[in-house]
Design a protein around this motif. Structure first.
Motif, mmCIF file in Angstrom:
data_model
loop_
_atom_site.group_PDB
_atom_site.id
_atom_site.type_symbol
_atom_site.label_atom_id
_atom_site.label_comp_id
_atom_site.label_asym_id
_atom_site.label_seq_id
_atom_site.Cartn_x
_atom_site.Cartn_y
_atom_site.Cartn_z
ATOM 1 N N GLU A 159 22.738 -22.471 -22.314
ATOM 2 C CA GLU A 159 22.293 -23.336 -21.227
ATOM 3 C C GLU A 159 22.804 -22.878 -19.877
ATOM 4 N N VAL A 160 23.546 -21.818 -19.898
ATOM 5 C CA VAL A 160 24.075 -21.289 -18.639
ATOM 6 C C VAL A 160 23.431 -19.949 -18.360
ATOM 7 N N THR A 161 22.840 -19.807 -17.241
ATOM 8 C CA THR A 161 22.288 -18.506 -16.876
ATOM 9 C C THR A 161 22.982 -18.023 -15.612
ATOM 10 N N GLY A 162 23.347 -16.791 -15.651
ATOM 11 C CA GLY A 162 24.053 -16.214 -14.509
ATOM 12 C C GLY A 162 24.942 -15.102 -15.010
ATOM 13 N N ASP A 163 25.900 -14.730 -14.164
ATOM 14 C CA ASP A 163 26.804 -13.632 -14.519
ATOM 15 C C ASP A 163 28.207 -14.194 -14.704
ATOM 16 N N ILE A 164 28.690 -14.172 -15.928
ATOM 17 C CA ILE A 164 30.061 -14.625 -16.165
ATOM 18 C C ILE A 164 31.002 -13.500 -15.774
ATOM 19 N N LEU A 165 31.930 -13.824 -14.908
ATOM 20 C CA LEU A 165 32.824 -12.793 -14.377
ATOM 21 C C LEU A 165 33.960 -12.523 -15.354
ATOM 22 N N ASP A 166 34.445 -11.284 -15.304
ATOM 23 C CA ASP A 166 35.592 -10.947 -16.145
ATOM 24 C C ASP A 166 36.580 -10.113 -15.345
ATOM 25 N N THR A 167 37.590 -9.616 -16.035
ATOM 26 C CA THR A 167 38.667 -8.912 -15.346
ATOM 27 C C THR A 167 38.409 -7.413 -15.227
ATOM 28 N N GLU A 168 37.341 -6.959 -15.829
ATOM 29 C CA GLU A 168 37.132 -5.514 -15.895
ATOM 30 C C GLU A 168 36.096 -4.985 -14.927
ATOM 31 N N ASN A 169 35.001 -5.715 -14.778
ATOM 32 C CA ASN A 169 33.864 -5.161 -14.043
ATOM 33 C C ASN A 169 33.550 -5.955 -12.779
ATOM 34 N N PHE A 170 33.393 -5.233 -11.687
ATOM 35 C CA PHE A 170 32.905 -5.887 -10.480
ATOM 36 C C PHE A 170 31.423 -6.207 -10.663
ATOM 37 N N VAL A 171 31.073 -7.445 -10.376
ATOM 38 C CA VAL A 171 29.693 -7.899 -10.502
ATOM 39 C C VAL A 171 29.169 -8.223 -9.113
ATOM 40 N N GLU A 172 27.995 -7.755 -8.835
ATOM 41 C CA GLU A 172 27.408 -8.024 -7.531
ATOM 42 C C GLU A 172 27.142 -9.517 -7.359
ATOM 43 N N ILE A 173 27.588 -10.027 -6.238
ATOM 44 C CA ILE A 173 27.357 -11.432 -5.918
ATOM 45 C C ILE A 173 26.454 -11.498 -4.699
ATOM 46 N N SER A 174 25.382 -12.246 -4.815
ATOM 47 C CA SER A 174 24.543 -12.421 -3.638
ATOM 48 C C SER A 174 24.145 -13.872 -3.545
ATOM 49 N N ASP A 175 23.604 -14.258 -2.415
ATOM 50 C CA ASP A 175 23.107 -15.622 -2.293
ATOM 51 C C ASP A 175 21.632 -15.691 -2.639
#
Lengths: 168, 343
Positions: free
Chosen positions: B84-100
């Motif tokens: 039920e959650v869509t998006g990017d779950i952040l972790d300690t290893e990989n930089f994930v692009e964040i945009s608005d």
């Protein structure tokens, strides 16, 4: 911002502001056709920029700044150059025009007869209702200079029109 | 309406704008003027995950709650274990692009003229930025959470929005920004929080004299609280405050001034982007949840800004303006913002 919301917001902005922006451009450029062109270009730019505009409470100032800069660009591109005339000469010319008692001078004519700097200040403050600090930012002037020019412009208009149209 | 405006509108009432809003919209959809630039190899290497749907928590996640970026929807009661959650779950290893979702562009404003002898037509390009802001979308999911507190470090909080995608509502909340306050944190009840969108800018130096040796100051605006009802849960509304200060060194200002005086605008924007990178890479965001049993837990986000390398400037009508106030909504300095959880 979704496309539909953008279009809806833009339509509201356009419907509320298109005529007054046109009249602002007309008083700036002193030409109806150029004013129509400037108005269309202003709203084209505004629509393109709307998604990234972040201060929705300052739409009036933002739109006005686009319009003023568009007018200035048109002036530059068309090699239009305003004659460098003194305030005294403006006053003399307008007073001469008023010497016929049957003539009444339109306020808009009086404003557009002012040197560009004074015309611009009056339009921004009293036609587009921009606060002094926004005018200062838009024109890259200190607020004291803006206040001074406003005082001079109002005083000149009052002398010419023999009436004070400003509520402050 | 004032007498003056009344008179003008009466005298010029015959002047009516030709065309409609739809005409303008149709016209822009046929326009194709863009500024293009080549992307740096480093930027491509930084992009690890972009808009993918994750159904299970990452093995590198930390703590009892997950931090989700770029979330399209976060439903009440959803847990990371469900789909039920869509998006990017952040972790300690990989930089994930964040945009608005709308742009990766920093918005910034100008004040200080770097080249006072420049042609007024070029002045807009040669101002030192005094503020920039970046919007990011963050959601928190976990069990037994009562409140969530965000605290930003080495930056200034410009504003935030709580978005409830179920009710299609966004509340723009005031962060209480004022001239005399360096706002860095805010808290909210977990039940009220579904999806937070907030804006941060560079750190703020409080200066009692309202003057600075490096730059001039502008008045700040204040945010107001209001509710916007939107039919589109993907809508993001940004809010910003024209900030007073920015932390730029004298050497950096001198370098920008040199580029400006030499009319090297490619060098100017690329160097400016490096300043943004220096500031943004030092920013961290502490996210603290308070559980219903009173215990707290914190995870910290760190950021990476990867500038786009500008190799040429293609002039368009949009850039050929002489007002910095207009140019404050556009920039040639663009890049990608990424985040990960600090180990």
């Amino acid at each position: 911002m979704s496309t539909n919301k953008k279009k809806q917001l833009f339509s509201e902005i356009y419907n509320e502001n298109s005529d007054s922006i046109l009249r602002l451009c007309y008083m700036y450029l002193k030409d109806t056709q150029l004013a129509q062109d400037a108005t269309q270009e202003t709203f084209l730019k505004a629509y393109k920029k709307l998604s990234s505009f972040r201060e929705l409470s300052c739409i009036n100032t933002w739109l006005t700044s686009i319009a003023i800069n568009t007018c200035k660009n048109i002036i530059r591109k068309s090699n239009y150059k305003e004659k460098d005339i003194s305030l005294e000469e403006v006053e003399y010319q307008l007073s001469y025009a008023m010497s016929d008692n049957d003539k009444t001078l339109a306020v808009s004519d009086a404003v557009t007869s002012l040197p560009q700097d004074y015309c611009e200040i009056i339009l921004l403050r009293y036609y587009r209702d921009l606060p002094i600090k926004d005018i200062a930012k838009l024109l890259s002037l200190p607020q004291t200079t803006v206040n001074y020019r406003l005082l001079k412009a109002k005083s000149l208009l009052k002398d010419i029109l023999k009436e004070d149209f400003f509520d402050e | 309406m004032s007498r003056f405006k009344d008179k003008i509108n009466n005298e010029l009432g015959y002047l009516k704008a030709t065309g409609t809003a739809q005409d303008i919209i149709n016209s822009t959809e046929h326009t194709n003027k863009v500024i293009t630039f080549k992307r740096a190899v480093a930027m491509v290497a930084t992009l690890v995950l972009v808009f993918i749907i994750i159904f299970i928590p990452s093995n590198n996640s930390k703590g009892s709650f997950v931090i989700i970026a770029n979330a399209e929807s976060v439903k009440s009661g959803a847990t990371p274990d469900t789909n039920e959650v869509t998006g990017d779950i952040l972790d300690t290893e990989n930089f994930v692009e964040i945009s608005d979702g709308d742009s990766n562009v920093l918005t910034y404003n100008f004040n200080y003229v770097l080249d006072e002898n420049a042609d007024p037509a070029d002045i807009a390009k040669k101002y030192l930025f005094h503020n920039f802001s970046k919007e990011i979308d963050i959601a928190i999911k976990g069990d037994d959470i009562e409140t969530v507190t965000y605290k930003i470090n080495n930056a200034n909080l410009v504003g935030f929005i709580i978005k409830d995608s179920e009710k299609n509502e966004m509340t723009i909340s005031s962060a209480g920004i004022s001239n005399s306050k360096n706002q860095t944190d805010f808290a909210m009840d977990y039940d009220d929080h579904k999806y937070t969108h907030f804006v941060f800018g560079p750190p703020k130096e409080i200066n009692e004299d309202n003057e600075s040796p490096n730059y001039k100051l502008l008045d700040t605006g204040e945010l107001t609280t209001k509710t916007i009802v939107s039919n589109d849960p993907g809508d993001v509304v940004g809010i910003g405050v024209m900030d007073e200060n920015t932390v730029v060194t004298k050497d950096e200002i001198e370098m920008l001034r040199k580029y400006a005086k030499n009319d090297d605008m490619v060098g100017f924007y690329n160097y400016q982007n490096q300043i943004f990178k220096r500031i943004i890479d030092s920013i961290t965001l502490d996210i603290t949840v308070t559980k219903t049993n009173g215990k707290t837990e914190t995870q910290t986000l760190e950021f990476l800004y990867t500038p786009d390398i500008l190799t040429e400037i293609i002039e368009t009508d949009e850039t050929n303006q002489n007002s910095p106030f207009f140019d404050c909504t556009a920039t040639h300095s663009t890049g990608t913002l990424s985040a990960k959880i600090k180990k």
